[in-house]
Design a protein around this motif. Structure first.
Motif, PDB file in Angstrom:
ATOM      1  N   GLN A 250     -18.826  19.888  37.089  1.00  0.00           N
ATOM      2  CA  GLN A 250     -20.259  20.142  37.006  1.00  0.00           C
ATOM      3  C   GLN A 250     -20.862  20.379  38.387  1.00  0.00           C
ATOM      4  OE1 GLN A 250     -20.723  16.777  33.727  1.00  0.00           O
ATOM      5  NE2 GLN A 250     -22.617  17.910  33.886  1.00  0.00           N
ATOM      6  N   SER A 251     -20.267  19.776  39.414  1.00  0.00           N
ATOM      7  CA  SER A 251     -20.811  19.943  40.763  1.00  0.00           C
ATOM      8  C   SER A 251     -20.601  21.346  41.320  1.00  0.00           C
ATOM      9  CB  SER A 251     -20.166  18.907  41.711  1.00  0.00           C
ATOM     10  OG  SER A 251     -18.831  19.270  42.044  1.00  0.00           O
ATOM     11  N   VAL A 252     -19.676  22.127  40.706  1.00  0.00           N
ATOM     12  CA  VAL A 252     -19.480  23.504  41.165  1.00  0.00           C
ATOM     13  C   VAL A 252     -20.026  24.526  40.171  1.00  0.00           C
ATOM     14  CG1 VAL A 252     -17.519  22.928  42.642  1.00  0.00           C
ATOM     15  CG2 VAL A 252     -17.104  23.611  40.259  1.00  0.00           C
ATOM     16  N   GLY A 253     -20.826  24.061  39.206  1.00  0.00           N
ATOM     17  CA  GLY A 253     -21.542  24.998  38.354  1.00  0.00           C
ATOM     18  C   GLY A 253     -21.226  24.983  36.884  1.00  0.00           C
ATOM     19  N   PHE A 254     -20.298  24.134  36.428  1.00  0.00           N
ATOM     20  CA  PHE A 254     -19.959  24.082  35.012  1.00  0.00           C
ATOM     21  C   PHE A 254     -20.970  23.239  34.238  1.00  0.00           C
ATOM     22  CE2 PHE A 254     -15.904  25.488  36.651  1.00  0.00           C
ATOM     23  CZ  PHE A 254     -15.426  26.326  35.654  1.00  0.00           C
ATOM     24  N   THR A 255     -21.151  23.620  32.972  1.00  0.00           N
ATOM     25  CA  THR A 255     -22.070  22.920  32.079  1.00  0.00           C
ATOM     26  C   THR A 255     -21.333  22.541  30.796  1.00  0.00           C
ATOM     27  OG1 THR A 255     -23.949  24.202  32.905  1.00  0.00           O
ATOM     28  CG2 THR A 255     -24.233  23.090  30.790  1.00  0.00           C
ATOM     29  N   PRO A 256     -21.475  21.303  30.304  1.00  0.00           N
ATOM     30  CA  PRO A 256     -20.859  20.953  29.018  1.00  0.00           C
ATOM     31  C   PRO A 256     -21.383  21.855  27.903  1.00  0.00           C
ATOM     32  CG  PRO A 256     -21.539  18.978  30.194  1.00  0.00           C
ATOM     33  CD  PRO A 256     -22.115  20.137  30.949  1.00  0.00           C
ATOM     34  N   THR A 257     -20.454  22.405  27.107  1.00  0.00           N
ATOM     35  CA  THR A 257     -20.820  23.378  26.078  1.00  0.00           C
ATOM     36  C   THR A 257     -20.489  22.893  24.680  1.00  0.00           C
ATOM     37  OG1 THR A 257     -20.479  25.199  27.635  1.00  0.00           O
ATOM     38  CG2 THR A 257     -20.451  25.760  25.297  1.00  0.00           C
ATOM     39  N   GLU A 258     -19.324  22.255  24.524  1.00  0.00           N
ATOM     40  CA  GLU A 258     -18.934  21.764  23.203  1.00  0.00           C
ATOM     41  C   GLU A 258     -17.925  20.640  23.353  1.00  0.00           C
ATOM     42  OE1 GLU A 258     -15.342  24.650  21.719  1.00  0.00           O
ATOM     43  OE2 GLU A 258     -17.351  25.514  21.592  1.00  0.00           O
ATOM     44  N   VAL A 259     -17.546  20.066  22.224  1.00  0.00           N
ATOM     45  CA  VAL A 259     -16.560  18.987  22.180  1.00  0.00           C
ATOM     46  C   VAL A 259     -15.286  19.526  21.540  1.00  0.00           C
ATOM     47  CG1 VAL A 259     -16.002  16.752  21.144  1.00  0.00           C
ATOM     48  CG2 VAL A 259     -18.274  17.150  22.103  1.00  0.00           C
ATOM     49  N   GLN A 260     -14.141  19.200  22.140  1.00  0.00           N
ATOM     50  CA  GLN A 260     -12.846  19.599  21.590  1.00  0.00           C
ATOM     51  C   GLN A 260     -12.159  18.367  21.005  1.00  0.00           C
ATOM     52  OE1 GLN A 260     -10.031  21.329  24.363  1.00  0.00           O
ATOM     53  NE2 GLN A 260      -8.918  22.367  22.725  1.00  0.00           N
ATOM     54  N   ILE A 261     -11.914  18.396  19.697  1.00  0.00           N
ATOM     55  CA  ILE A 261     -11.357  17.243  18.991  1.00  0.00           C
ATOM     56  C   ILE A 261      -9.833  17.331  18.969  1.00  0.00           C
ATOM     57  CG2 ILE A 261     -11.335  15.948  16.822  1.00  0.00           C
ATOM     58  CD1 ILE A 261     -14.004  17.399  16.156  1.00  0.00           C
ATOM     59  N   ALA A 262      -9.174  16.251  19.326  1.00  0.00           N
ATOM     60  CA  ALA A 262      -7.712  16.206  19.353  1.00  0.00           C
ATOM     61  C   ALA A 262      -7.230  14.881  18.794  1.00  0.00           C
ATOM     62  CB  ALA A 262      -7.200  16.387  20.782  1.00  0.00           C
ATOM     63  N   LEU A 263      -6.153  14.935  18.021  1.00  0.00           N
ATOM     64  CA  LEU A 263      -5.500  13.764  17.437  1.00  0.00           C
ATOM     65  C   LEU A 263      -4.071  13.766  17.957  1.00  0.00           C
ATOM     66  CD1 LEU A 263      -6.818  14.520  13.884  1.00  0.00           C
ATOM     67  CD2 LEU A 263      -7.637  12.642  15.306  1.00  0.00           C
ATOM     68  N   GLU A 264      -3.705  12.734  18.687  1.00  0.00           N
ATOM     69  CA  GLU A 264      -2.423  12.758  19.392  1.00  0.00           C
ATOM     70  C   GLU A 264      -1.699  11.424  19.258  1.00  0.00           C
ATOM     71  OE1 GLU A 264      -2.120  14.456  23.555  1.00  0.00           O
ATOM     72  OE2 GLU A 264      -1.862  12.329  24.003  1.00  0.00           O
ATOM     73  N   ARG A 265      -0.433  11.496  18.844  1.00  0.00           N
ATOM     74  CA  ARG A 265       0.409  10.298  18.801  1.00  0.00           C
ATOM     75  C   ARG A 265       1.669  10.578  19.609  1.00  0.00           C
ATOM     76  NH1 ARG A 265       2.510   8.385  13.181  1.00  0.00           N
ATOM     77  NH2 ARG A 265       4.374   9.582  13.727  1.00  0.00           N
ATOM     78  N   ARG A 266       1.830   9.807  20.684  1.00  0.00           N
ATOM     79  CA  ARG A 266       2.994   9.986  21.545  1.00  0.00           C
ATOM     80  C   ARG A 266       4.273   9.569  20.818  1.00  0.00           C
ATOM     81  NH1 ARG A 266       2.102   8.269  27.796  1.00  0.00           N
ATOM     82  NH2 ARG A 266       0.247   9.495  28.247  1.00  0.00           N
ATOM     83  N   PRO A 267       5.405  10.110  21.272  1.00  0.00           N
ATOM     84  CA  PRO A 267       6.679   9.625  20.720  1.00  0.00           C
ATOM     85  C   PRO A 267       6.857   8.145  21.044  1.00  0.00           C
ATOM     86  CG  PRO A 267       6.985  11.652  21.991  1.00  0.00           C
ATOM     87  CD  PRO A 267       5.588  11.184  22.259  1.00  0.00           C
ATOM     88  N   ALA A 268       7.586   7.463  20.213  1.00  0.00           N
ATOM     89  CA  ALA A 268       7.897   6.058  20.500  1.00  0.00           C
ATOM     90  C   ALA A 268       8.757   5.997  21.748  1.00  0.00           C
ATOM     91  CB  ALA A 268       8.649   5.436  19.321  1.00  0.00           C
ATOM     92  N   GLU A 269       8.470   5.009  22.613  1.00  0.00           N
ATOM     93  CA  GLU A 269       9.249   4.863  23.846  1.00  0.00           C
ATOM     94  C   GLU A 269      10.702   4.516  23.513  1.00  0.00           C
ATOM     95  OE1 GLU A 269       8.259   5.591  26.751  1.00  0.00           O
ATOM     96  OE2 GLU A 269       6.120   5.869  26.309  1.00  0.00           O
TER      97      GLU A 269
END
Length: 269
Positions: A250-269
């Motif tokens: 934002q300090s170099v000129g970007f403005t929040p425009t929308e939300v990106q929804i993500a559902l993520e489950r990592r592999p089991a260690e």
């Protein structure tokens, strides 16, 4: 046709990197055979947010699309709002990280207040790609939530190879900030997604080189580069709203425009 600007650019860049994109009646499947451990190169894009009780159906669909994958990741092709309530609780209870990242846009950037004039900025070439791998490994090692080093090295090498192929094809570039000894201190990718839109990728700074204005300087430099190379009218970058990078953008000129929804489950260690 994607409706989320975040996923429009994600899918466009995956195609440039050689991923396979398959539009099904109920979802879009993205596959990256050359990098099977790249979670967001092997995912399912939902056309709408899941409803209560949908989780088993979507997990079965993911398994059909990616039968050998140890991860589970889903995008939601709507520009927000964040997923909440019983649906989010259901997915979290199943081990998923339910994310709502910020998609920021700008017609052009401006120089950061802390402009770094010491580093040498350039598009990667030759041995720079090995330096980029070293940078990515250093960033991962310093991350308290980083990935297992050997597996991450394999993933990062494959990811950089995909970026290099896309760069060689003229889709965009990976740029770096280098010191006088040739060490890569900061780096990012920027690629033309079509329709006058360019998307940033993986803005990273070496742990020993932070707080020097490198990332902001490179983000601005890359934005001007894209405008000159592609006639870009809209610059797109995605950030975790809980992380300081959003304030930097934002300090170099970007403005929040929308939300990106993500559902993520990592592999089991």
């Amino acid at each position: 046709m994607t409706r989320s600007l975040g996923y429009f650019t994600d899918v466009a860049l995956r195609r440039q990197e050689g991923s396979l994109v398959q539009a099904l009646p109920d979802a879009t499947v993205v596959r990256s055979p050359a990098n099977p451990t790249f979670w967001w190169g092997n995912f399912l894009l939902m056309p709408a947010p899941p409803a209560p009780g949908d989780l088993p159906v979507w997990e079965a669909a993911f398994t059909r699309a990616h039968p050998r994958a140890a991860h589970r990741v889903f995008g939601v092709d709507v520009p927000g709002p964040a997923l909440g309530g019983p649906v989010a609780d259901e997915w979290r209870a199943a081990g998923y990280d339910v994310r709502a990242d910020t998609v920021l846009t700008a017609p052009r950037t401006h120089a950061p207040r802390r402009l770094n004039r010491d580093a040498r900025l350039r598009v990667l070439q030759g041995a720079d790609w090995n330096r980029a791998l070293a940078l990515r490994e250093a960033v991962n090692a310093a991350d308290p939530h980083g990935h297992e080093p050997d597996g991450y090295r394999v993933f990062a090498r494959r990811k950089l190879a995909a970026y290099r192929a896309a760069q060689d094809a003229g889709y965009g570039a990976v740029l770096g900030a280098f010191d006088d000894h040739g060490q890569m201190l900061s780096g990012l990718g920027i690629f033309d997604a079509g329709d006058g839109v360019a998307r940033y990728q993986n803005v990273e700074t070496h742990p020993d080189a932070r707080s020097r204005g490198l990332a902001g300087t490179l983000v601005h430099h890359a934005g001007e580069w894209a405008r000159q190379q592609f006639g870009t009218r809209t610059l797109v970058i995605v950030a975790d709203p809980e992380y300081h990078a959003q304030r930097l953008y934002q300090s170099v000129g970007f403005t929040p425009t929308e939300v990106q929804i993500a559902l993520e489950r990592r592999p089991a260690e």
